[in-house]
Design an enzyme around this catalytic site. Structure first.
Site, PDB file in Angstrom:
ATOM      1  N   ASP A  79       0.868  -1.193   0.000  1.00  0.00           N
ATOM      2  CA  ASP A  79       0.000   0.000   0.000  1.00  0.00           C
ATOM      3  C   ASP A  79       0.901   1.238   0.000  1.00  0.00           C
ATOM      4  OD1 ASP A  79      -3.267   0.141   0.755  1.00  0.00           O
ATOM      5  OD2 ASP A  79      -2.189   2.039   0.813  1.00  0.00           O
ATOM      6  N   VAL A  93       1.917   0.969  -6.706  1.00  0.00           N
ATOM      7  CA  VAL A  93       1.795  -0.012  -7.797  1.00  0.00           C
ATOM      8  C   VAL A  93       2.196   0.533  -9.164  1.00  0.00           C
ATOM      9  CG1 VAL A  93       0.053  -1.510  -6.745  1.00  0.00           C
ATOM     10  CG2 VAL A  93      -0.683   0.486  -8.088  1.00  0.00           C
ATOM     11  N   ASN A 144      -5.337  -5.295  -6.562  1.00  0.00           N
ATOM     12  CA  ASN A 144      -6.538  -4.663  -5.994  1.00  0.00           C
ATOM     13  C   ASN A 144      -6.431  -3.140  -5.911  1.00  0.00           C
ATOM     14  OD1 ASN A 144      -8.899  -4.386  -3.955  1.00  0.00           O
ATOM     15  ND2 ASN A 144      -7.109  -3.639  -2.812  1.00  0.00           N
ATOM     16  N   TYR A 199     -12.616   6.289 -15.093  1.00  0.00           N
ATOM     17  CA  TYR A 199     -12.692   5.100 -14.233  1.00  0.00           C
ATOM     18  C   TYR A 199     -13.219   3.917 -15.042  1.00  0.00           C
ATOM     19  CZ  TYR A 199     -13.707   2.211 -10.119  1.00  0.00           C
ATOM     20  OH  TYR A 199     -13.730   1.198  -9.190  1.00  0.00           O
ATOM     21  N   LYS A 227     -11.268   0.349 -15.826  1.00  0.00           N
ATOM     22  CA  LYS A 227     -11.788  -0.939 -15.355  1.00  0.00           C
ATOM     23  C   LYS A 227     -12.133  -1.857 -16.530  1.00  0.00           C
ATOM     24  CE  LYS A 227     -11.181  -0.266 -10.995  1.00  0.00           C
ATOM     25  NZ  LYS A 227     -10.176  -1.069 -10.268  1.00  0.00           N
TER      26      LYS A 227
HETATM   27  N1  LIG Z   1     -15.658  -0.029  -3.037  1.00  0.00           N
HETATM   28  C1  LIG Z   1     -16.334  -0.205  -4.157  1.00  0.00           C
HETATM   29  O1  LIG Z   1     -17.540   0.062  -4.249  1.00  0.00           O
HETATM   30  C2  LIG Z   1     -15.644  -0.759  -5.384  1.00  0.00           C
HETATM   31  C3  LIG Z   1     -16.457  -1.186  -6.452  1.00  0.00           C
HETATM   32  C4  LIG Z   1     -15.845  -1.696  -7.593  1.00  0.00           C
HETATM   33  C5  LIG Z   1     -14.467  -1.790  -7.662  1.00  0.00           C
HETATM   34  N2  LIG Z   1     -13.700  -1.347  -6.611  1.00  0.00           N
HETATM   35  C6  LIG Z   1     -12.262  -1.478  -6.750  1.00  0.00           C
HETATM   36  O2  LIG Z   1     -11.761  -2.218  -5.659  1.00  0.00           O
HETATM   37  C7  LIG Z   1     -10.409  -1.838  -5.382  1.00  0.00           C
HETATM   38  C8  LIG Z   1     -10.264  -1.510  -3.908  1.00  0.00           C
HETATM   39  O3  LIG Z   1     -11.137  -0.426  -3.609  1.00  0.00           O
HETATM   40  P1  LIG Z   1     -11.620  -0.070  -2.128  1.00  0.00           P
HETATM   41  O4  LIG Z   1     -13.054   0.236  -2.226  1.00  0.00           O
HETATM   42  O5  LIG Z   1     -11.145  -1.081  -1.163  1.00  0.00           O
HETATM   43  O6  LIG Z   1     -10.861   1.315  -1.948  1.00  0.00           O
HETATM   44  P2  LIG Z   1     -10.032   1.918  -0.711  1.00  0.00           P
HETATM   45  O7  LIG Z   1      -9.790   3.333  -1.067  1.00  0.00           O
HETATM   46  O8  LIG Z   1     -10.695   1.582   0.579  1.00  0.00           O
HETATM   47  O9  LIG Z   1      -8.673   1.087  -0.796  1.00  0.00           O
HETATM   48  C9  LIG Z   1      -7.756   1.238  -1.842  1.00  0.00           C
HETATM   49  C10 LIG Z   1      -6.355   1.082  -1.289  1.00  0.00           C
HETATM   50  O10 LIG Z   1      -5.435   1.229  -2.373  1.00  0.00           O
HETATM   51  C11 LIG Z   1      -4.358   2.042  -1.912  1.00  0.00           C
HETATM   52  N3  LIG Z   1      -3.711   2.684  -3.043  1.00  0.00           N
HETATM   53  C12 LIG Z   1      -4.139   3.763  -3.756  1.00  0.00           C
HETATM   54  N4  LIG Z   1      -3.242   4.089  -4.690  1.00  0.00           N
HETATM   55  C13 LIG Z   1      -2.237   3.175  -4.575  1.00  0.00           C
HETATM   56  C14 LIG Z   1      -1.015   2.978  -5.262  1.00  0.00           C
HETATM   57  N5  LIG Z   1      -0.634   3.799  -6.242  1.00  0.00           N
HETATM   58  N6  LIG Z   1      -0.227   1.944  -4.899  1.00  0.00           N
HETATM   59  C15 LIG Z   1      -0.580   1.125  -3.874  1.00  0.00           C
HETATM   60  N7  LIG Z   1      -1.707   1.284  -3.176  1.00  0.00           N
HETATM   61  C16 LIG Z   1      -2.524   2.292  -3.530  1.00  0.00           C
HETATM   62  C17 LIG Z   1      -5.005   3.044  -0.965  1.00  0.00           C
HETATM   63  O11 LIG Z   1      -4.035   3.626  -0.094  1.00  0.00           O
HETATM   64  C18 LIG Z   1      -6.003   2.163  -0.244  1.00  0.00           C
HETATM   65  O12 LIG Z   1      -5.430   1.557   0.893  1.00  0.00           O
HETATM   66  C19 LIG Z   1     -10.114  -0.668  -6.326  1.00  0.00           C
HETATM   67  O13 LIG Z   1      -9.428  -1.153  -7.462  1.00  0.00           O
HETATM   68  C20 LIG Z   1     -11.494  -0.166  -6.704  1.00  0.00           C
HETATM   69  O14 LIG Z   1     -11.503   0.497  -7.940  1.00  0.00           O
HETATM   70  C21 LIG Z   1     -14.264  -0.848  -5.476  1.00  0.00           C
END
Ligand SMILES: NC(=O)c1ccc[n+]([C@@H]2O[C@H](COP(=O)([O-])OP(=O)(O)OC[C@H]3O[C@@H](n4cnc5c(N)ncnc54)[C@H](O)[C@@H]3O)[C@@H](O)[C@H]2O)c1
Length: 258
Positions: free
Chosen positions: A37, A59, A85, A153, A157
């Site tokens: 992270d 990442v 993720n 976005y 995706k």
């Molecule tokens: N929550 C939702 O409704 C949802 C729906 C569809 C897809 N997603 C996808 O699921 C994944 C996780 O989302 P989430 O809801 O847990 O979000 P979140 O913001 O709670 O967690 C994302 C994590 O990624 C980390 N991060 C951000 N940029 C980064 C980088 N450059 N390198 C390493 N880490 C990095 C952040 O610090 C955070 O800890 C994402 O890819 C998001 O697009 C989420």
């Protein structure tokens, strides 16, 4: 218990939300879990709560992937499960897109996934006993149906979906038993939506819009995505590769308003 006993896993963006739930779920089922992270404070807290090993990682940086994967190879000599993720939301409406924000979105959501597949996939090919492993890329329901409000976005995706299919068939046709699948979550209750919280009206509007698109009538829980990731990480999903696994409360099955 023990559905992925002894397997070595890496989860990117494991400091929050879905990633943190996967780190915890994989550890419960017996895996040795590493996670990355950009947020070191959250990383330390998740490590403390789950027993996962935290690696500070952006990442979008290839050198960070090289050192994270090298650490896993030095300590365990193998990688069985990789979850790409980490992801961020886009810069919003087309007319106001800031190019730096756009490039950052693609660097994290698309390049970050490619780099994970590249370096994680190369270690999986060197696994003792021959190539093996499961790569799980986190896309979105927005990688299947478009959002009108955030073309960036949706584009990232959608890219993750087709990148996953390309990598899956590339490995399969070369006779490498490394699987690669994507998960497409609908709205899940995680801190990704926190940026709207200070504006109560906008947060309420967002929640209303999200709930309207979910026939099950509620947001998902991070553990419900972690359970799908666990299935794909385990040998139970051994005949699945290049496939999309939708976990969205029925959202992508419904015609709006009908
Ligand atoms: N929550 C939702 O409704 C949802 C729906 C569809 C897809 N997603 C996808 O699921 C994944 C996780 O989302 P989430 O809801 O847990 O979000 P979140 O913001 O709670 O967690 C994302 C994590 O990624 C980390 N991060 C951000 N940029 C980064 C980088 N450059 N390198 C390493 N880490 C990095 C952040 O610090 C955070 O800890 C994402 O890819 C998001 O697009 C989420």
């Amino acid at each position: 218990m023990g559905r992925i006993e002894g397997k070595v896993a890496f989860v990117s963006g494991g400091g929050s939300g879905l990633g943190a739930a996967m780190v915890g779920r994989f550890a419960e089922e017996g895996a040795i879990v590493y996670f990355g992270d950009v947020n070191a404070q959250n990383g330390a807290e998740v490590a403390e709560a789950t027993g996962g090993v935290f690696v500070e990682q952006d990442v979008s940086r290839e050198d960070h992937w090289v050192s994270a994967i090298r650490q896993i190879e030095d300590q365990h000599g193998r990688l069985d499960i990789l979850v790409n993720n980490a992801g961020i939301l886009g810069p919003g409406a087309l007319e106001t897109i800031d190019l730096d924000a756009w490039n950052r979105l693609f660097a994290v959501n698309v390049t970050g996934v490619m780099l994970g597949c590249k370096h994680g996939g190369m270690l999986m090919q060197r696994n003792p006993g021959g190539p093996s492993g499961s790569i799980i890329n986190i896309s979105s329901n927005a990688g299947i149906l478009a959002t009108a409000t955030d073309c960036g976005y949706s584009a990232t995706k959608g890219a993750v979906k087709l990148m996953t299919q390309s990598i899956a068939i590339n490995f399969a046709r070369r006779g490498l038993p490394i699987r690669c699948n994507s998960i497409h979550p609908g709205p899940i209750d995680t801190p990704i939506f926190d940026q709207w919280k200070p504006n109560e009206k906008a947060a309420k509007r967002l929640e209303g819009t999200l709930l309207e698109m979910i026939p099950l009538g509620r947001l998902g829980h991070p553990r419900e995505i972690a359970n799908m990731a666990l299935y794909l990480a385990s040998d139970e999903s051994s005949f699945s590769t290049g496939s999309q696994f939708v976990v969205d409360g029925g959202g992508t099955s419904a015609l709006a308003g009908l």
